[in-house]
Design a protein around this motif. Sequence first.
Motif, PDB file in Angstrom:
ATOM      1  N   THR A  88       0.845  -1.188   0.000  1.00 22.58           N
ATOM      2  CA  THR A  88       0.000   0.000   0.000  1.00 22.58           C
ATOM      3  C   THR A  88       0.884   1.243   0.000  1.00 22.58           C
ATOM      4  O   THR A  88       1.869   1.316   0.742  1.00 22.58           O
ATOM      5  N   THR A 117      -6.031  -1.169  -6.339  1.00 24.73           N
ATOM      6  CA  THR A 117      -7.071  -0.348  -5.716  1.00 24.73           C
ATOM      7  C   THR A 117      -6.670   1.118  -5.812  1.00 24.73           C
ATOM      8  O   THR A 117      -5.527   1.472  -5.512  1.00 24.73           O
ATOM      9  N   PRO A 119      -8.183   5.571  -5.958  1.00 23.70           N
ATOM     10  CA  PRO A 119      -9.260   6.518  -5.658  1.00 23.70           C
ATOM     11  C   PRO A 119      -9.930   7.038  -6.928  1.00 23.70           C
ATOM     12  O   PRO A 119      -9.292   7.166  -7.973  1.00 23.70           O
ATOM     13  N   PHE A 124     -13.618   4.634  -4.122  1.00 20.70           N
ATOM     14  CA  PHE A 124     -12.492   3.781  -4.488  1.00 20.70           C
ATOM     15  C   PHE A 124     -12.991   2.653  -5.371  1.00 20.70           C
ATOM     16  O   PHE A 124     -14.168   2.271  -5.324  1.00 20.70           O
ATOM     17  N   SER A 126     -11.273  -1.031  -7.766  1.00 18.50           N
ATOM     18  CA  SER A 126     -10.110  -1.890  -7.997  1.00 18.50           C
ATOM     19  C   SER A 126     -10.110  -2.406  -9.427  1.00 18.50           C
ATOM     20  O   SER A 126     -11.153  -2.835  -9.938  1.00 18.50           O
ATOM     21  N   LYS A 204      -6.375   0.969   0.409  1.00 13.99           N
ATOM     22  CA  LYS A 204      -6.645   2.393   0.170  1.00 13.99           C
ATOM     23  C   LYS A 204      -5.537   3.270   0.766  1.00 13.99           C
ATOM     24  O   LYS A 204      -4.961   2.901   1.781  1.00 13.99           O
ATOM     25  N   PRO A 205      -5.193   4.397   0.139  1.00 16.94           N
ATOM     26  CA  PRO A 205      -5.837   4.959  -1.048  1.00 16.94           C
ATOM     27  C   PRO A 205      -5.371   4.334  -2.352  1.00 16.94           C
ATOM     28  O   PRO A 205      -6.091   4.342  -3.347  1.00 16.94           O
TER      29      PRO A 205
END
Length: 229
Positions: A88, A117, A119, A124, A126, A204-205
């Motif tokens: 992430t 994933t 924004p 959000f 994917s 996320k983000p």
Amino acid sequence: MSRSGLIHFVFVCATVMLFTSCNRPAKNNNQQKKTQQYTPNVPEGWQALFDANTLENWKITSFGTEGPVKVSGGSIIINYGDGCSGITWTDTFPKVNYEIQLEARKMVGNDFFCGMTFPVNDDFCSLIVGGWGGPVVGLSSVDGQDASDNETQVLKYFEKEVWYNIHLRVTETSIQAWIDDEKLVDLNYTDHELSIRPEVALSKPFGICTWMTTAELRNIAMRKLESVQ
């Protein structure tokens, strides 16, 4: 010094030198040579999100099912676990009007090797590449439906150990995705509800994960766009 004394002295010196030589740590070739540094290969005008040597600005996502993640040979290796495994982004990231480009390949396993994933304004979504047993490409989720069931679903065969160029564009009205210059996703989302599956909430983000699959990633880059409809 007598002849016998000289012989004894030479013998002692030779013994000390031999002992010292035998017990001296061998030189480590890795210490002699500088650690090889890799340079990301990204297009001009793009910002590299992966420096090809470390996980700077990334964290290993604590899904609870993840396999080990490491950097080797200029790539991020995401090893399979009991579910999602991935990384992430921890730095700032745009909400809209941007593009992402990366290369990914599947090494072991038969499910998605790139679940990206990202924004979309305050929501959000994917991009799934190689899901549902290997062939599904699409967005999860659109109007509450997974990539396997909504209008973005496309079937494509992915070979193992083959690098694929994945390109995502998010504008104020659309989400588009290409794989090796072939446009596979083109959704005007203005009249749709976008969401993600609970399993990838920790991405996320912006994050990239796999599902019970080992994958390699490299040349991850982003660029911002002017206001685009």
